[in-house]
Write an enzyme that holds these catalytic residues in place. Structure first.
Site, PDB file in Angstrom:
ATOM      1  N   LYS A 171    -108.330  62.538  58.331  1.00  0.00           N
ATOM      2  CA  LYS A 171    -108.638  63.847  57.603  1.00  0.00           C
ATOM      3  C   LYS A 171    -107.320  64.752  56.980  1.00  0.00           C
ATOM      4  O   LYS A 171    -106.573  65.283  57.055  1.00  0.00           O
ATOM      5  CB  LYS A 171    -109.484  65.249  58.049  1.00  0.00           C
ATOM      6  CG  LYS A 171    -109.720  65.959  56.554  1.00  0.00           C
ATOM      7  CD  LYS A 171    -110.140  66.905  56.935  1.00  0.00           C
ATOM      8  CE  LYS A 171    -108.557  68.103  56.735  1.00  0.00           C
ATOM      9  NZ  LYS A 171    -108.134  68.068  55.043  1.00  0.00           N
ATOM     10  N   SER A 224     -99.767  74.697  57.760  1.00  0.00           N
ATOM     11  CA  SER A 224     -98.898  75.709  57.069  1.00  0.00           C
ATOM     12  C   SER A 224     -99.199  76.747  58.925  1.00  0.00           C
ATOM     13  O   SER A 224     -99.999  76.238  59.434  1.00  0.00           O
ATOM     14  CB  SER A 224     -99.794  77.098  56.906  1.00  0.00           C
ATOM     15  OG  SER A 224    -100.983  76.787  56.116  1.00  0.00           O
ATOM     16  N   CYS A 279     -91.166  71.420  54.890  1.00  0.00           N
ATOM     17  CA  CYS A 279     -91.267  72.296  56.046  1.00  0.00           C
ATOM     18  C   CYS A 279     -89.585  72.471  56.933  1.00  0.00           C
ATOM     19  O   CYS A 279     -89.611  73.014  57.326  1.00  0.00           O
ATOM     20  CB  CYS A 279     -91.857  71.785  56.985  1.00  0.00           C
ATOM     21  SG  CYS A 279     -91.528  70.290  57.985  1.00  0.00           S
ATOM     22  N   GLU A 379     -92.472  81.846  54.491  1.00  0.00           N
ATOM     23  CA  GLU A 379     -91.397  80.451  53.562  1.00  0.00           C
ATOM     24  C   GLU A 379     -92.702  80.740  52.340  1.00  0.00           C
ATOM     25  O   GLU A 379     -93.829  80.795  52.020  1.00  0.00           O
ATOM     26  CB  GLU A 379     -92.997  80.030  54.483  1.00  0.00           C
ATOM     27  CG  GLU A 379     -92.908  78.380  54.326  1.00  0.00           C
ATOM     28  CD  GLU A 379     -93.499  78.116  55.086  1.00  0.00           C
ATOM     29  OE1 GLU A 379     -94.879  77.569  55.198  1.00  0.00           O
ATOM     30  OE2 GLU A 379     -93.488  76.174  54.870  1.00  0.00           O
TER      31      GLU A 379
HETATM   32  P1  NAD Z   1    -102.333  74.327  54.906  1.00  0.00           P
HETATM   33  O1  NAD Z   1    -102.002  75.404  56.234  1.00  0.00           O
HETATM   34  O2  NAD Z   1    -103.549  74.925  53.913  1.00  0.00           O
HETATM   35  O3  NAD Z   1    -103.430  72.713  55.283  1.00  0.00           O
HETATM   36  C1  NAD Z   1    -103.064  71.527  56.293  1.00  0.00           C
HETATM   37  C2  NAD Z   1    -104.095  71.264  56.955  1.00  0.00           C
HETATM   38  O4  NAD Z   1    -105.042  72.206  57.387  1.00  0.00           O
HETATM   39  C3  NAD Z   1    -105.124  70.259  55.261  1.00  0.00           C
HETATM   40  O5  NAD Z   1    -105.483  69.049  55.922  1.00  0.00           O
HETATM   41  C4  NAD Z   1    -105.657  71.552  55.140  1.00  0.00           C
HETATM   42  O6  NAD Z   1    -106.902  70.692  54.495  1.00  0.00           O
HETATM   43  C5  NAD Z   1    -106.381  72.063  56.231  1.00  0.00           C
HETATM   44  N1  NAD Z   1    -106.439  73.212  56.461  1.00  0.00           N
HETATM   45  C6  NAD Z   1    -106.560  74.280  54.698  1.00  0.00           C
HETATM   46  N2  NAD Z   1    -106.848  75.968  55.012  1.00  0.00           N
HETATM   47  C7  NAD Z   1    -107.108  75.651  56.777  1.00  0.00           C
HETATM   48  C8  NAD Z   1    -108.301  76.107  57.846  1.00  0.00           C
HETATM   49  N3  NAD Z   1    -108.122  77.584  56.587  1.00  0.00           N
HETATM   50  N4  NAD Z   1    -108.530  76.494  58.310  1.00  0.00           N
HETATM   51  C9  NAD Z   1    -108.868  75.240  58.807  1.00  0.00           C
HETATM   52  N5  NAD Z   1    -108.218  74.119  57.835  1.00  0.00           N
HETATM   53  C10 NAD Z   1    -107.567  74.329  57.427  1.00  0.00           C
HETATM   54  O7  NAD Z   1    -101.603  73.010  54.709  1.00  0.00           O
HETATM   55  P2  NAD Z   1    -100.561  73.295  52.998  1.00  0.00           P
HETATM   56  O8  NAD Z   1    -100.899  73.978  51.840  1.00  0.00           O
HETATM   57  O9  NAD Z   1    -101.252  71.740  53.128  1.00  0.00           O
HETATM   58  O10 NAD Z   1     -99.138  72.676  54.260  1.00  0.00           O
HETATM   59  C11 NAD Z   1     -97.701  73.412  53.750  1.00  0.00           C
HETATM   60  C12 NAD Z   1     -97.510  73.856  54.974  1.00  0.00           C
HETATM   61  O11 NAD Z   1     -97.261  72.983  56.242  1.00  0.00           O
HETATM   62  C13 NAD Z   1     -96.699  74.679  55.116  1.00  0.00           C
HETATM   63  O12 NAD Z   1     -96.392  75.318  56.003  1.00  0.00           O
HETATM   64  C14 NAD Z   1     -95.236  73.661  55.627  1.00  0.00           C
HETATM   65  O13 NAD Z   1     -94.296  74.120  56.493  1.00  0.00           O
HETATM   66  C15 NAD Z   1     -96.162  72.671  56.724  1.00  0.00           C
HETATM   67  N6  NAD Z   1     -95.537  71.803  57.179  1.00  0.00           N
HETATM   68  C16 NAD Z   1     -95.029  71.576  58.823  1.00  0.00           C
HETATM   69  C17 NAD Z   1     -94.191  70.674  59.455  1.00  0.00           C
HETATM   70  C18 NAD Z   1     -93.994  70.245  60.063  1.00  0.00           C
HETATM   71  O14 NAD Z   1     -93.927  69.392  60.917  1.00  0.00           O
HETATM   72  N7  NAD Z   1     -94.084  71.510  60.777  1.00  0.00           N
HETATM   73  C19 NAD Z   1     -94.429  69.512  57.688  1.00  0.00           C
HETATM   74  C20 NAD Z   1     -94.529  69.317  56.455  1.00  0.00           C
HETATM   75  C21 NAD Z   1     -95.966  71.096  56.476  1.00  0.00           C
END
Ligand code: NAD
Length: 479
Positions: A171, A224, A279, A379
Site C-alpha cells: 500500500k 511519521s 527522514c 520535525e
Molecule cells: P505519514 O505517516 O503521513 O504516511 C505514511 C503512510 O501511512 C502512508 O501510506 C499513509 O497513507 C499512511 N497513513 C497516514 N496517516 C495515517 C493514519 N492516521 N493511520 C494509518 N495510516 C496512515 O508520512 P508521510 O507524510 O507520507 O511521510 C513523511 C514522514 O515519514 C516523515 O515523518 C518522515 O520522517 C518519515 N519517514 C521516515 C523514514 C524512516 O526510515 N525512518 C523514511 C522516510 C520517511
C-alpha cells in the site's frame, strides 16, 4: 482513477472515493487515487494467500532469476521512472535518480538470496545428533510507505520479502502512487506469478484493514512517528510481526577544526536536498566553539544562491517544491513561529513562495532559537535549517541527546578522537563523520532508534532478511 493490482490483474477499488495526486511543481492534479476499502485488502490477501504455497516452495535460485530480470527492467526504465518521481513528488532529477538507485541497491542484494538464505549446520551437536537451522518465509507480508521516497522505500520492502519466499500486499502513499504502480507493473513483467505481489491503493482505512487482517503475518511501515507508533501498537496487538520506522530531527555538529568548505556543502545538501523532506535530513546544525563565524557565512552565501524551481521535466535546479499545499503551509507556519519568537532569520525561504505556480518555499536558515522552540524540537520536514552555538563537543552531544528521535547525527571534524566520542555517545542509530547524510545502505540495517523506530528488526541488510523469515531448527538422530 488508479487501479489496484490483484493476482496480476488491474482491478478497480471497491470505493468510489478518491484523493488527488498533484504535480507539486505546478500545483495541478495529475491523477486520482482511490481511498480504498477493507474489501480491497481482503481481495489482495486472498490472492497473496493463494500464491503462497507455490511461491514459498519455488527454489530461491528460481526466485532470484525473476529478481535479476526485475533489476534489468529497472535499469532499462531508469530515466523514465526518475522523471515520474520528479513529476509526482517534485524532486530534482538528480535526487529522483538517487531515490531509485538506492532502491535498486536492495534489488541487487536480493538477487543474492540463494546465498543469503543459507542456514547453519552443526554435526554432532549432541551425541549422535546433528543440528541445523534453516530460514522459512513468514507468510503474507504487507508494506505501507510514505511519500518522500516513492521508489527507494517500497524497494526496501517487497524485493527482499519476495526473495525470502513470502507473498506481499503493497500500500503506497496516496500522494505518490504512480511510481508505485510502475514498480509493481515491472516486477510482474519480470515474471512474477499471479498473487505474489499485490498493490492496494488507499489511506487510513486501508492501513487499519491491513493491521486487523488475520491473513497477514508481517507489516513493514515507514512514515511519521505518531502513525508508526500506532501501526506498531495495533499490528502487534493483532499478533503480527511489525517493523515501523518514524520521523526524525537530525543534528549535525561542526567542530572548530572541521574542513569548513566540506562541512558547509554537506550541511547544505543534507538540509535542503529533497526540499528537506528526508527522514535523514539534517535539520539542526550545532556549531561548537569558534567554528561559528566561518560556517555561518558560508551557509548563508550558499543557501542564498540556491536555485529553486519546477522539476517536473527534469530541469537542473538546485531545489524543487514541497509535496503539497499542506506541507507548504506547515513550513510557512514554522517560519512565522520564528518571526513571533524573534529568531534571527539568516536566510528566509519565503521569498521563493509562488503558491499560484506550485508548492515552493526556498531554503531558510534560522539562528538564535530558544531551547523549547518548535524549530528546535519538531520535525519540520521542509527546507528549514536551525543553527545553534554550543561551547564544546560535550555540550553539543548533550543537546543532540535531548531529542526524542534517534535516526541520525553527523559530525564534521579532523579529530579522530572527537569523531569517536561523538559516534559512541550520541543517542541514535545512524552516524555520519564528515558526510552529508548517513544514508540507508542496502547491505546494512537502517538503524533508527528511540521515537524514530518501533520494533526489533530494522529494514534492509541482515535484519531485513531476519524480519522476512523465521528460523526452524531441526535435530536429527539416525541409528
Ligand atoms: P505519514 O505517516 O503521513 O504516511 C505514511 C503512510 O501511512 C502512508 O501510506 C499513509 O497513507 C499512511 N497513513 C497516514 N496517516 C495515517 C493514519 N492516521 N493511520 C494509518 N495510516 C496512515 O508520512 P508521510 O507524510 O507520507 O511521510 C513523511 C514522514 O515519514 C516523515 O515523518 C518522515 O520522517 C518519515 N519517514 C521516515 C523514514 C524512516 O526510515 N525512518 C523514511 C522516510 C520517511
Amino acid at each position: 482513477m488508479l487501479l489496484n493490482l490483484i493476482s496480476n490483474q488491474w482491478t478497480p477499488s471497491g470505493s468510489p472515493e478518491s484523493t488527488p495526486v498533484f504535480n507539486p511543481s505546478r500545483g495541478v492534479e495529475i491523477a486520482r487515487c482511490p481511498v480504498g476499502t477493507a474489501g480491497d485488502v481482503d481481495a489482495a490477501v486472498a490472492a497473496a494467500r493463494a500464491a503462497l504455497p507455490e511461491w514459498s516452495q519455488t527454489p530461491p535460485g528460481d526466485r532470484a532469476r525473476i529478481l535479476f530480470r526485475y533489476k534489468a527492467l529497472l535499469e532499462e526504465k531508469f530515466q523514465e521512472i526518475a522523471l515520474l518521481i520528479c513529476r509526482e513528488h517534485g524532486k530534482t532529477l538528480v535526487e529522483a535518480q538517487g531515490d531509485l538507485r538506492r532502491g535498486l541497491d536492495v534489488v541487487d542484494m536480493a538477487c543474492g538470496i540463494p546465498s543469503l538464505l543459507m542456514g547453519q549446520k552443526l554435526g554432532q551437536v549432541a551425541r549422535n545428533i546433528d543440528g541445523e537451522a534453516e530460514r522459512f518465509p513468514v507468510g503474507v507480508c504487507a508494506g505501507i510507505t510514505p511519500y518522500n521516497f516513492p521508489a527507494m522505500i517500497p524497494l526496501w520492502m517487497f524485493p527482499m520479502a519476495l526473495a525470502c519466499g513470502n507473498t506481499f500486499l503493497f500500500k503506497p502513499s496516496p500522494k505518490v502512487p504512480l511510481t508505485a504502480a510502475r514498480l509493481v507493473e515491472l516486477f510482474v513483467e519480470a515474471g512474477l506469478p499471479p498473487g505474489v505481489l499485490n498493490l492496494v491503493h488507499g489511506g487510513v482505512e486501508t492501513v487499519h484493514a491491513i493491521l486487523d487482517h488475520p491473513g497477514i503475518q508481517a507489516v513493514s511501515f515507514v512514515g511519521s512517528t505518531p502513525v508508526a507508533r500506532e501501526v506498531y501498537r495495533r499490528g502487534t496487538a493483532n499478533g503480527k510481526r511489525v517493523q515501523a520506522a518514524g520521523g526524525a530531527k537530525n543534528f549535525m555538529i561542526v567542530m572548530p577544526d572541521a574542513d569548513m568548505e566540506l562541512a558547509a556543502d554537506a550541511i547544505l545538501s543534507s538540509s535542503f536536498g529533497c526540499s528537506g523532506q528526508r527522514c535523514m535530513a539534517g535539520s539542526v546544525a550545532v556549531v561548537a566553539g569558534r567554528a561559528a563565524e566561518p560556517i555561518t557565512e558560508k551557509l548563508r552565501e550558499l543557501a542564498q544562491t540556491m536555485s529553486v524551481g519546477a522539476t517536473d521535466e527534469g530541469a537542473p535546479v538546485g531545489m524543487g517544491p514541497v509535496i503539497d499545499a499542506v506541507a507548504l503551509d506547515r513550513v510557512q507556519r514554522y517560519l512565522s513561529l520564528g518571526d513571533q519568537q524573534r529568531v534571527e532569520m539568516l536566510v528566509d525561504g519565503r521569498r521563493h513562495a509562488r503558491p499560484d505556480e506550485g508548492y515552493f518555499v526556498g531554503p531558510s536558515i534560522v539562528a538564535g532559537v530558544a531551547a523549547d522552540s518548535g524549530l528546535l524540537r519538531d520535525e519540520v520536514f521542509g527546507p528549514v535549517l536551525t543553527l545553534l552555538r554550543e561551547e564544546d563537543l560535550d555540550a553539543a552531544i548533550a543537546l543532540a541527546n535531548t531529542s526524542p528521535y534517534g535516526n541520525g547525527a553527523v559530525i564534521y571534524t579532523r579529530s579522530g578522537g572527537a569523531a569517536r566520542k561523538f559516534a559512541r555517545n550520541v543517542n541514535c542509530g545512524m552516524i555520519g563523520v564528515n558526510i552529508g547524510v548517513p544514508a540507508p545502505m542496502a547491505l546494512f540495517p537502517f538503524a533508527g532508534w528511540n521515537e524514530s523506530f518501533f520494533g526489533d528488526l530494522h529494514v534492509q541488510g541482515n535484519e531485513g532478511i531476519q524480519f522476512y523469515t523465521r528460523t526452524k531448527v531441526t535435530l536429527t538422530r539416525w541409528s
